[in-house]
Motif scaffolding. Structure first.
Motif, PDB file in Angstrom:
ATOM      1  N   SER A  47      -2.542  19.173  -3.995  1.00 48.03           N
ATOM      2  CA  SER A  47      -2.400  18.268  -4.945  1.00 48.03           C
ATOM      3  C   SER A  47      -3.749  17.424  -4.947  1.00 48.03           C
ATOM      4  CB  SER A  47      -1.161  17.058  -4.550  1.00 48.03           C
ATOM      5  OG  SER A  47      -1.664  16.606  -3.336  1.00 48.03           O
ATOM      6  N   ASP A  48      -4.176  17.045  -6.002  1.00 48.20           N
ATOM      7  CA  ASP A  48      -5.422  15.845  -6.374  1.00 48.20           C
ATOM      8  C   ASP A  48      -5.527  15.058  -5.335  1.00 48.20           C
ATOM      9  OD1 ASP A  48      -6.093  17.756  -8.248  1.00 48.20           O
ATOM     10  OD2 ASP A  48      -5.362  16.274  -9.819  1.00 48.20           O
TER      11      ASP A  48
ATOM     12  N   GLN B 143      16.585  16.865 -12.876  1.00 49.46           N
ATOM     13  CA  GLN B 143      15.226  17.361 -12.131  1.00 49.46           C
ATOM     14  C   GLN B 143      14.884  18.753 -12.858  1.00 49.46           C
ATOM     15  OE1 GLN B 143      15.520  18.800  -7.929  1.00 49.46           O
ATOM     16  NE2 GLN B 143      14.809  16.640  -7.671  1.00 49.46           N
TER      17      GLN B 143
ATOM     18  N   SER C 178      -6.151   4.233  -3.144  1.00 48.89           N
ATOM     19  CA  SER C 178      -5.419   5.100  -2.261  1.00 48.89           C
ATOM     20  C   SER C 178      -5.390   4.769  -0.769  1.00 48.89           C
ATOM     21  CB  SER C 178      -5.001   6.320  -2.824  1.00 48.89           C
ATOM     22  OG  SER C 178      -6.134   7.244  -2.782  1.00 48.89           O
ATOM     23  N   TYR C 179      -6.821   4.547  -0.571  1.00 51.04           N
ATOM     24  CA  TYR C 179      -7.267   4.626   0.795  1.00 51.04           C
ATOM     25  C   TYR C 179      -7.196   3.125   1.327  1.00 51.04           C
ATOM     26  CZ  TYR C 179      -8.634   9.244   0.552  1.00 51.04           C
ATOM     27  OH  TYR C 179      -8.597  10.745   0.867  1.00 51.04           O
ATOM     28  N   GLY C 180      -6.856   2.046   0.554  1.00 49.16           N
ATOM     29  CA  GLY C 180      -6.721   0.671   1.092  1.00 49.16           C
ATOM     30  C   GLY C 180      -7.944  -0.145   0.212  1.00 49.16           C
TER      31      GLY C 180
ATOM     32  N   GLY D 120      -7.129   4.854   5.140  1.00 48.23           N
ATOM     33  CA  GLY D 120      -8.199   5.640   5.278  1.00 48.23           C
ATOM     34  C   GLY D 120      -8.046   6.770   6.139  1.00 48.23           C
TER      35      GLY D 120
ATOM     36  N   TYR E 248       5.069  11.610  -6.693  1.00 49.32           N
ATOM     37  CA  TYR E 248       4.375  12.251  -5.556  1.00 49.32           C
ATOM     38  C   TYR E 248       3.019  12.776  -5.689  1.00 49.32           C
ATOM     39  CZ  TYR E 248       6.009  16.747  -7.192  1.00 49.32           C
ATOM     40  OH  TYR E 248       6.445  17.970  -7.839  1.00 49.32           O
TER      41      TYR E 248
ATOM     42  N   VAL F 213       7.997  18.761  -1.410  1.00 46.91           N
ATOM     43  CA  VAL F 213       8.819  17.664  -1.658  1.00 46.91           C
ATOM     44  C   VAL F 213      10.151  18.420  -1.675  1.00 46.91           C
ATOM     45  CG1 VAL F 213       9.324  16.201  -3.524  1.00 46.91           C
ATOM     46  CG2 VAL F 213       6.932  16.754  -3.211  1.00 46.91           C
TER      47      VAL F 213
ATOM     48  N   GLU G 211       2.235  22.697  -2.190  1.00 46.97           N
ATOM     49  CA  GLU G 211       1.617  22.440  -3.568  1.00 46.97           C
ATOM     50  C   GLU G 211       0.185  21.629  -3.329  1.00 46.97           C
ATOM     51  OE1 GLU G 211       4.132  21.735  -7.005  1.00 46.97           O
ATOM     52  OE2 GLU G 211       3.111  19.980  -6.925  1.00 46.97           O
TER      53      GLU G 211
ATOM     54  N   GLN H 125       1.149  19.521  -0.310  1.00 44.99           N
ATOM     55  CA  GLN H 125       2.640  18.793   0.207  1.00 44.99           C
ATOM     56  C   GLN H 125       3.636  19.456  -0.330  1.00 44.99           C
ATOM     57  OE1 GLN H 125       2.631  14.982  -1.651  1.00 44.99           O
ATOM     58  NE2 GLN H 125       2.102  15.539  -3.717  1.00 44.99           N
TER      59      GLN H 125
ATOM     60  N   LEU I   3      11.490  19.955 -14.865  1.00 41.85           N
ATOM     61  CA  LEU I   3      10.554  20.822 -14.108  1.00 41.85           C
ATOM     62  C   LEU I   3      10.406  22.181 -15.243  1.00 41.85           C
ATOM     63  CD1 LEU I   3      11.424  20.770 -10.563  1.00 41.85           C
ATOM     64  CD2 LEU I   3       9.315  19.959 -11.617  1.00 41.85           C
TER      65      LEU I   3
ATOM     66  N   ASN J  52       2.813  14.163 -11.158  1.00 42.88           N
ATOM     67  CA  ASN J  52       3.879  14.659 -10.278  1.00 42.88           C
ATOM     68  C   ASN J  52       4.737  13.649  -9.867  1.00 42.88           C
ATOM     69  OD1 ASN J  52       2.595  17.219  -9.883  1.00 42.88           O
ATOM     70  ND2 ASN J  52       1.108  16.245  -8.153  1.00 42.88           N
TER      71      ASN J  52
ATOM     72  N   ILE K 130       9.005  14.012   1.582  1.00 41.40           N
ATOM     73  CA  ILE K 130       7.699  14.563   1.406  1.00 41.40           C
ATOM     74  C   ILE K 130       6.919  14.841   2.481  1.00 41.40           C
ATOM     75  CG2 ILE K 130       5.522  13.960   0.047  1.00 41.40           C
ATOM     76  CD1 ILE K 130       7.228  12.210  -1.817  1.00 41.40           C
TER      77      ILE K 130
ATOM     78  N   TYR L 140       0.807  -1.302   0.073  1.00 38.13           N
ATOM     79  CA  TYR L 140       0.145   0.043  -0.179  1.00 38.13           C
ATOM     80  C   TYR L 140       0.769   1.266  -0.034  1.00 38.13           C
ATOM     81  CZ  TYR L 140      -2.785   3.743   2.143  1.00 38.13           C
ATOM     82  OH  TYR L 140      -3.560   4.956   2.490  1.00 38.13           O
TER      83      TYR L 140
ATOM     84  N   LYS M 272       3.149  16.145   3.829  1.00 30.71           N
ATOM     85  CA  LYS M 272       1.851  16.181   3.323  1.00 30.71           C
ATOM     86  C   LYS M 272       0.946  16.452   4.444  1.00 30.71           C
ATOM     87  CE  LYS M 272       0.035  12.216   1.735  1.00 30.71           C
ATOM     88  NZ  LYS M 272       0.085  11.054   0.817  1.00 30.71           N
TER      89      LYS M 272
ATOM     90  N   VAL N 185       1.897   2.492  -3.135  1.00 29.27           N
ATOM     91  CA  VAL N 185       0.850   2.785  -4.148  1.00 29.27           C
ATOM     92  C   VAL N 185       0.795   4.348  -4.319  1.00 29.27           C
ATOM     93  CG1 VAL N 185      -1.719   3.216  -4.838  1.00 29.27           C
ATOM     94  CG2 VAL N 185      -0.599   1.217  -3.757  1.00 29.27           C
ATOM     95  N   ASN N 186       1.095   5.227  -3.194  1.00 32.90           N
ATOM     96  CA  ASN N 186       0.745   6.674  -3.655  1.00 32.90           C
ATOM     97  C   ASN N 186       2.200   7.140  -4.014  1.00 32.90           C
ATOM     98  OD1 ASN N 186      -1.750   6.699  -2.557  1.00 32.90           O
ATOM     99  ND2 ASN N 186      -1.203   7.391  -0.456  1.00 32.90           N
TER     100      ASN N 186
ATOM    101  N   VAL O 255      11.550  20.751  -4.651  1.00 32.24           N
ATOM    102  CA  VAL O 255      10.712  20.365  -5.846  1.00 32.24           C
ATOM    103  C   VAL O 255       9.178  21.075  -5.865  1.00 32.24           C
ATOM    104  CG1 VAL O 255       9.730  18.597  -7.334  1.00 32.24           C
ATOM    105  CG2 VAL O 255      11.955  18.258  -6.029  1.00 32.24           C
ATOM    106  N   ALA O 256       8.589  20.929  -4.583  1.00 31.00           N
ATOM    107  CA  ALA O 256       7.361  21.551  -4.393  1.00 31.00           C
ATOM    108  C   ALA O 256       7.101  22.006  -3.284  1.00 31.00           C
ATOM    109  CB  ALA O 256       6.402  20.466  -4.566  1.00 31.00           C
TER     110      ALA O 256
ATOM    111  N   THR P  95       9.349  13.304  -9.740  1.00 27.82           N
ATOM    112  CA  THR P  95      10.790  13.977  -9.772  1.00 27.82           C
ATOM    113  C   THR P  95      11.883  13.127 -10.013  1.00 27.82           C
ATOM    114  OG1 THR P  95      12.065  15.832  -9.011  1.00 27.82           O
ATOM    115  CG2 THR P  95      10.765  14.377  -7.356  1.00 27.82           C
TER     116      THR P  95
END
Lengths: 444, 411
Positions: free
Chosen positions: B259-260, A396, B301-303, B32, A444, B242, B257, B240, A400, A320, B199, A32, B201, A35-36, B253-254, A322
């Protein structure tokens, strides 16, 4: 009563509990976590290699007289001719005591003239072979052809007298000896001496008007090495003072006091080599047309360019993402280097536009230049000999960047303007010694 | 009434402070909205968190708003509670214990007419507090690995407004509007090749959920109840930052920002419950609830979510409500519950089972009480990539009756 006891209990229970530090060893569902944020390794991004040729490389003010010629099995014949202006370092153009009477002056007698060239320890090629150089007088003022520009380039030339003042053959001993002593034509020496003695030359302007400069030209009969001399090399006029029975030897020296008035014209004849058809400096020769190899030769202006034409396609991996780290491993081509042609320890990296116009060195975030560093000089199978160039920051930023303009990298050898070293590098398609680009990408 | 408002304001100020400090760590809480708390009021934790059919005649029943319809006149109830949890985490190789302490609820209830009452409650809803250290994960498209550290914190709060109305002497209905809001932060550190990427968030959640409930008194000893929770959407916004660091230096990098982010969905749920009194001393409660998580079709993304069944049963005993002997007034309770879990990890449901014991100490001659309960439970299991959590929970809830307040004030 019970109320109070229980309230105390409540306080006691809560106060007794301290949260134990979480060591973070328990994880459920590590899939999991992937995944993100995905971490991807990309080994397949195209890196194009090409060879370019800077037509003009600044060689003045490099503090080195580079003289010689040698035949390189890969790069062809390279020749370095060195031009310089001479002067007296303290502005004293007199011979003998300035207060001496005319009769005393008659006692000064010319002996000889010589150019004493002092080794600066730099050499390239086979120094066990004889090198022959000719010394000539420069016939025009030592100044750049373009009055807007105070610098001389590797392709600058000045007219010089075809008559040689000396032809000198020697086996260079750059690390064992201090200098070589090149005896020059006495007619030239005596004429110079008389002008000094007769006070026809009393200052720098008069001196440089008479002797505009000298040029050292390697004789093409021998072609084996190129040697560096430093700017404390001197033109020495030897003369003697006769008075009563005593004889006193005196030396008048002229040195290269102004480093901007000394440069090396380095030229190469690449006929018959893989890079004989190098285009003009704003263009490049793809490694596809030169045996899947890229070439670098300092002095002559040959450099290797690397581009990442499909880099922007990485933006399609994720909305997103990098580059977090990247390394380019550039491998010298097997058999292109040896003890006689050792690999430089590092390569200098420049950032350039598509017309090979350099915007500066490739720097890290603290503006310190990044070099491609050699992993090891050699190994048995040449597998692990490579230049590692960290490119995380560069890729990078390029990714960008909003605009379509692409930057390329130009690789040279450090001291590109004053040395002769060379390297042959394999591109991504060479069978052995392939260039490898490894990119780590994080979404990310 | 003036005093009540004063206490409301004061208590909510206080609770804001306590909420911020509540911590509960669990490896499951990265999924979640985090790990959901059970922050039941009064003696409910002692009866296995069952009690959909219990009336709010002498306590606030947070499980069913219809219970407020049976609230007694002239009482103002004020509740506050906290919990201490001792958890042991265990997988195939390791075992580790952690203790946490948290605020669990703050609530008021008061009648507004002969037939209706209101309650207001603030409680933590979920916690997303977890830590992952030096986890090795494969890099895609290669044989290499990277190392990940994660620190998660924060959680959601729950603000409930409930209203109950007694339609007839035997039938009451109720409604709860629940506002869920909160922030979670997650800091991840990726060690990839020779680089470190951080990162950070922040996710902001807010949403509203409605619950309707009913209670029917079949006779003086038997009550039936039902609740429905409507599906709802929790809006999520995320910012978030980065930053990377490698041998070519540091770069950002960010920065903050936006984010969706996929919104989070709470499922349709229904529950049924029964309460039966025997011999005027024993009270048996049993509930069944089902949550239709599968139908929420959440982003992965929540499981992975699966439908959840939840059973709870409890029995309480009180010798006499009024007696000259204080010990006779104590209410003892025992209960248990089983919850099949809505989360599926590596194809395995994370279920949860607990047993509980409780005792209520009445204070003076009204509905004020101190409720102490203990429960032991297990969540998850060893193996299949899961972690087993054994927890011992001590809940301490204080129920104060408004009459009691007034007396104190007059002192």
């Amino acid at each position: 009563m019970y109320k109070i006891i229980l309230l105390l209990l409540l306080v006691g229970v809560f106060a007794a509990c301290e949260t134990v530090a979480d060591a973070g060893v328990f994880v459920v569902g590590s899939d999991y976590l992937s995944v993100n944020n995905k971490v991807i390794q990309i080994d397949t991004l195209t890196a194009n290699m090409a060879t370019i040729n800077f037509d003009s490389l600044v060689t003045s003010e490099q503090n080195r007289i580079l003289i010689g010629n040698y035949d390189d099995p890969i790069f062809g014949r390279l020749k370095s001719v060195s031009y310089f202006q001479l002067s007296n370092s303290v502005g004293d153009y007199s011979v003998g005591n300035t207060s001496a009477s005319d009769t005393e002056y008659l006692n000064y007698v010319y002996d000889s003239i010589a150019l004493v060239l002092k080794y600066d320890d730099y050499y390239f090629g086979d120094t066990t072979k004889v090198q022959t150089i000719d010394v000539h007088r420069i016939l025009e003022k030592v100044k750049p052809a373009n009055s807007e520009d105070s610098r001389f380039y590797n392709n600058s030339s000045l007219a010089y007298d075809s008559k040689s003042l000396a032809t000198y053959s020697y086996k260079p001993r750059p690390t064992e000896k201090d200098s070589i002593h090149v005896r020059l034509d006495d007619a030239f020496g005596e004429a110079l001496f008389l002008r000094l003695k007769n006070r026809e030359i009393t200052n720098f302007d008069e001196f440089t008007e008479y002797l505009k400069g000298m040029v050292l030209v390697p004789n093409s009969t021998n072609s084996s090495n190129i040697v560096g001399f430093n700017l404390s090399s001197e033109l020495r006029v030897y003369y003697s003072k006769y008075q009563s029975d005593a004889e006193e030897s005196i030396v008048k020296s002229f040195t290269i006091a102004d480093a901007t008035k000394q440069y090396n014209a380095i030229s190469s004849d690449k006929t018959g080599t893989l890079i004989q058809d190098l285009p003009i400096s704003s263009s490049s020769l793809s490694s596809n047309l030169s045996g899947n190899k890229g070439f670098i030769q300092s002095g002559s202006g040959v450099a290797c360019r690397i581009d990442f034409p499909t880099l922007k396609e990485m933006n399609y991996i994720a909305e997103n993402g990098t580059v977090v780290d990247a390394v380019l491993k550039i491998k010298p081509v097997k058999n292109s280097y040896s003890d006689a042609y050792p690999l430089p320890d590092s390569l200098q990296v420049y950032v350039a536009d598509n017309l090979n116009r350099i915007s500066g060195t490739l720097n890290d975030s603290k503006d310190i230049p990044i070099y491609a560093v050699l992993s090891q000089k050699k190994d048995e199978f040449n597998e692990n000999v490579y230049y590692a160039l960290p490119l995380g920051g560069f890729l990078q930023k390029e990714l960008l960047k909003q605009s379509d303009s692409r930057k390329g990298l130009i690789l040279t050898i450090p001291n590109y303007n004053k040395e002769i070293n060379r390297v042959v590098l394999g591109d991504q398609n060479l069978y052995d010694n392939k260039m490898e680009l490894q990119i780590f990408y994080l979404t990310y | 009434m003036k005093n009540c408002f004063f206490y409301i304001v004061l208590s909510f100020c206080f609770s804001g402070l306590v909420c911020g400090q509540s911590i509960s760590t669990s490896p499951y809480s990265m999924y979640g909205l985090g790990s959901v708390y059970d922050s039941d009021f009064g003696g409910i934790p002692g009866i296995g968190s069952s009690g959909l059919a219990l009336p709010s005649s002498n306590f606030i029943n947070n499980l069913n708003p219809a219970s407020l319809g049976f609230m007694n006149q002239n009482h103002f109830l004020f509740y506050v509670g906290g919990k201490t949890i001792f958890t042991t985490f265990q997988n195939n190789e390791l075992k580790e214990s952690r203790n946490t302490m948290q605020f669990s609820h703050l609530a008021f209830a008061f009648p507004i007419s002969k037939k209706s009452a209101l309650s207001l409650a603030l409680k933590p809803y979920s916690s997303s507090s977890f830590k992952i250290s030096n986890l090795e994960l494969p890099i895609l498209d290669s044989q290499n690995y990277y190392t990940l550290n994660v620190l998660g914190s924060g959680g959601l709060n729950d603000l409930d407004f409930s209203y109950g109305y007694r339609v007839s002497s035997k039938w009451a209905v109720g409604f709860t509007g629940t506002f869920l809001f909160g922030t979670t932060t997650e800091n991840r550190e990726y060690y990839v090749a020779n680089s470190v990427t951080a990162i950070a968030k922040e996710s902001y959640f807010n949403g509203f959920r409605a619950t309707v409930g009913t209670q029917i008194k079949i006779d003086s000893t038997l009550t039936l109840a039902a609740t429905l929770k409507v599906p709802s959407q929790i809006k999520v916004s995320k910012v978030q930052s980065v930053a990377t660091s490698n041998s070519t230096g540091d770069s950002t990098v960010a920065t903050d920002e936006a984010s969706d982010s996929d919104d989070y969905f709470l499922p349709f749920e229904f529950g049924v419950g029964i309460s039966k009194v025997f011999k005027q001393k024993f009270n048996l409660t049993a509930d069944y609830q089902r949550s239709f998580w599968t139908a929420t079709n959440q982003s992965d993304s929540y499981g992975d979510f699966v439908n959840q069944n939840h059973f709870a049963v409890g029995l309480s005993y009180q010798k006499a409500q009024r007696s000259w002997n204080y010990w006779d007034q104590l209410r003892y309770s025992v209960g248990g519950n089983y919850n099949s879990g809505y989360l599926e990890i590596n194809g395995n449901k994370v279920n949860d089972a607990a047993l509980s014991l409780g005792v209520s100490f009445p204070l003076e001659n009204n509905f004020s009480a101190i409720n102490l309960s203990y429960s032991y439970g297990q969540r998850g299991r060893i193996g299949d990539g899961l972690v087993k959590e054994n927890y011992h929970k001590i809940s301490l809830n204080i129920s104060l009756d408004g009459i009691w307040f007034l007396k104190r004030k007059i002192d």
